[in-house]
Design an enzyme around this catalytic site. Structure first.
Site, PDB file in Angstrom:
ATOM      1  N   LYS A  79      -2.430  20.892  -6.162  1.00 16.87           N
ATOM      2  CA  LYS A  79      -3.080  21.167  -5.111  1.00 16.87           C
ATOM      3  C   LYS A  79      -2.701  22.405  -4.623  1.00 16.87           C
ATOM      4  O   LYS A  79      -1.562  22.594  -3.881  1.00 16.87           O
ATOM      5  CB  LYS A  79      -3.575  20.132  -4.208  1.00 16.87           C
ATOM      6  CG  LYS A  79      -4.436  20.405  -3.055  1.00 16.87           C
ATOM      7  CD  LYS A  79      -4.419  19.540  -1.703  1.00 16.87           C
ATOM      8  CE  LYS A  79      -5.233  19.964  -0.607  1.00 16.87           C
ATOM      9  NZ  LYS A  79      -5.316  19.067   0.448  1.00 16.87           N
TER      10      LYS A  79
ATOM     11  N   GLY B 277       0.858  -1.160   0.011  1.00 19.97           N
ATOM     12  CA  GLY B 277       0.043   0.009  -0.021  1.00 19.97           C
ATOM     13  C   GLY B 277       0.734   1.318  -0.238  1.00 19.97           C
ATOM     14  O   GLY B 277       2.018   1.085  -0.074  1.00 19.97           O
TER      15      GLY B 277
ATOM     16  N   ILE C  84      -0.943  10.979   4.389  1.00 21.85           N
ATOM     17  CA  ILE C  84       0.529  10.946   3.974  1.00 21.85           C
ATOM     18  C   ILE C  84       1.581  11.607   4.268  1.00 21.85           C
ATOM     19  O   ILE C  84       2.762  11.074   4.679  1.00 21.85           O
ATOM     20  CB  ILE C  84       0.310  11.081   2.324  1.00 21.85           C
ATOM     21  CG1 ILE C  84      -0.360   9.944   1.609  1.00 21.85           C
ATOM     22  CG2 ILE C  84       1.710  11.452   1.616  1.00 21.85           C
ATOM     23  CD1 ILE C  84      -0.412   9.911  -0.226  1.00 21.85           C
TER      24      ILE C  84
END
Length: 505
Positions: free
Chosen positions: A79, A14, A347
């Site tokens: 972003k 992951g 994150i």
């Protein structure tokens, strides 16, 4: 000769697992420490489309990743911050921008100068002084020039919207090129010795993997840190009532904007994360105020575009492990804990945990003071982010549903109550080294919620009001001039880093 570690085993792939392998394979290059990742084919990545914060750029640089290649491989968009819709009241929005707001004046914090200008009758809003907010408003973007002398270009920061599944896939391939060993198997048993150190893990293929240090990236279950070492969990549900999310993906119906949208709903909030290849959508909600069926219906009504998958319910408990590092086990990602994605910090916490770990990297003596100091530092990071997220709920102006009425009188940690009290008095926001959210971030949320200090710093009265107004007006003009020269966000992506066309999630 020091008692140096020779092996490190990451259990779980992951985003968290492969971030750990990527950064450590870069930092430990030349150390001869063997890194192994055990990745189960039976356990799907939670990856629902991630929104990040600017520290993602630090991770990319420290990991020696090619930025353009990373953006193209992960369908990333840029972003500049988060737009919060309907939090203070229906049909009202505010923005949390990345980077600095304004230009400090004669050593004084810009916010104090802005407060004085407002008291003097000026009406220019706070966000007009934020390069990132103005860029987002006009949907403009360009990578920040290195060491720019222009204060506007030096003041904004950015992060990414990216596809978590594609991130894990990209990092996995990179790690294998760097010599990281990948074992595709599921851990069936964890062998722990009498001193509560993990010695090995037994796999479903019959193999046993021994290692001197383990990193637990097994998600909510915490297979190593909780099920085997039993460190315990600190539950923060009393402060943060949302305990479920429903997520789905849709096709894009317009060019992606350079910001995340978080919209307040009846029992929580929805997210909208625009990628190059699709849009990520979700609803974070409190199950005591909303059923799963109601949540799914609310989300379906809020999205546009064609559905790419069925809505998926994700239950969670807000909080963290009582120890992020215990003996020879470090935990990362969902195995460490969960703070809802309102400020896109998942994150960041993986990266920050790794930064602290590298600074306090153990040898085979496993000094307890070293481990304890690491845990103190990462605990402070979790608490800071927890309080910042609580701030959004506790200061929201809405009282139109049972959920928002609960938020009006919700329990607030003393650490946050004290911070808000000091701010309300005269705009003071203590910021210590190592904290992630800047004073500008706190001011942006509080201003968005219509909470403003009673006074400004008294020494600002030494400034001539007209001269101050002239300076601040020039700041706004400088930002407008610089931003309007920038390319459109979508055009910039198409010209410089359009996603790989053969990419599949």
């Amino acid at each position: 000769m020091q008692n140096t570690l020779k092996s490190l085993c990451i259990v779980g792939g992951g985003t968290a697992g492969w971030m750990a392998a990527t950064l450590l394979s870069s930092i430990l290059r030349g150390s001869k420490i063997q890194i192994t990742v055990i990745e189960s084919p039976d356990i799907a990545t939670i990856g629902v489309g991630e929104s990040t914060v600017p520290s993602i750029l630090e991770f990319i640089q420290a990991s020696q990743i090619n930025l353009k290649e990373f953006i193209q491989a992960t369908s990333a968009t840029f972003k500049l911050g988060i737009r919060f819709d309907d939090w203070h009241a229906p049909n009202q929005s505010y923005f949390h921008p990345f980077g600095k707001v304004g230009k400090d004046i004669n050593g004084f914090d810009f916010y104090q100068a802005w407060l004085k200008s407002q008291a003097d009758g000026q009406t220019i809003p706070w966000l007009a002084y934020s390069p990132a907010a103005v860029m987002a408003e006009h949907e403009r973007f360009m990578l920040r020039p290195q060491q720019s002398q222009d204060w506007v270009l030096a003041s904004y920061a950015h992060a990414f919207h990216l596809d978590a599944v594609l991130v894990a896939r990209y990092l996995r391939e990179l790690c294998q090129q760097r010599g990281v060993t990948r074992i595709e198997a599921t851990v069936k048993n964890v062998i722990v010795d009498k001193k509560a150190f993990i010695r090995s893990v037994k796999l479903d293929n019959g193999a046993t993997v021994e290692s001197e240090f383990f990193i637990d990236c097994t998600g909510y279950s915490g297979l190593l840190i909780e099920k085997s070492l039993k460190v315990g969990f600190e539950d923060w549900s009393d402060y943060l009532p949302c305990d479920r999310a429903v997520a789905l993906q849709t096709t894009n119906t317009a060019n992606p904007v350079p910001y995340t949208v978080a919209t307040a709903r009846e029992a929580g909030w929805t997210w909208k994360i625009p990628l190059q290849n699709r849009t990520g959508n979700g609803y974070v909600y409190a199950s005591r105020f909303c059923s799963d069926e109601e949540a799914i219906n609310t989300l379906l009504k809020s999205v546009s575009g064609t559905l790419l998958n069925e809505p998926r319910i994700i239950p969670f408990t807000t909080g963290k492990r009582k120890k992020i590092w215990h003996n020879n086990c470090l935990t990362l990602g969902l195995a460490s804990g969960f703070l809802e994605p309102l400020e896109s910090t998942a994150i960041h916490l993986v990266y920050k945990t790794l930064v602290h770990f590298i600074k306090h990297f153990p040898d085979r003596d496993f000094d307890t003071d070293n481990e304890q100091r690491f845990n103190q530092l990462i605990d402070a990071d979790y608490l800071e982010i927890r309080d910042f997220i609580i701030l959004h709920y506790s200061t929201a102006g809405r009282d139109d549903t049972e959920f928002w009425r609960w938020c009006q009188t919700m329990p607030v940690p003393e650490s946050l109550s004290e911070k808000i009290r000091l701010f309300k008095q005269r705009g003071l926001l203590d910021h210590t080294q190592g904290q992630f959210f800047s004073s500008d971030s706190w001011c942006s949320i509080l201003e968005g919620m219509k909470i403003r200090p009673q006074k400004y710093h008294p020494l600002l009265d030494a400034f001539d009001s007209q001269s101050l107004a002239t300076t601040l007006n020039k700041n706004v003009q400088d930002i407008q001039t610089a931003v309007l020269k920038m390319p459109n966000h979508h055009d910039y992506i198409q010209a410089h880093c359009s996603a790989n066309s053969n990419m599949k999630t």
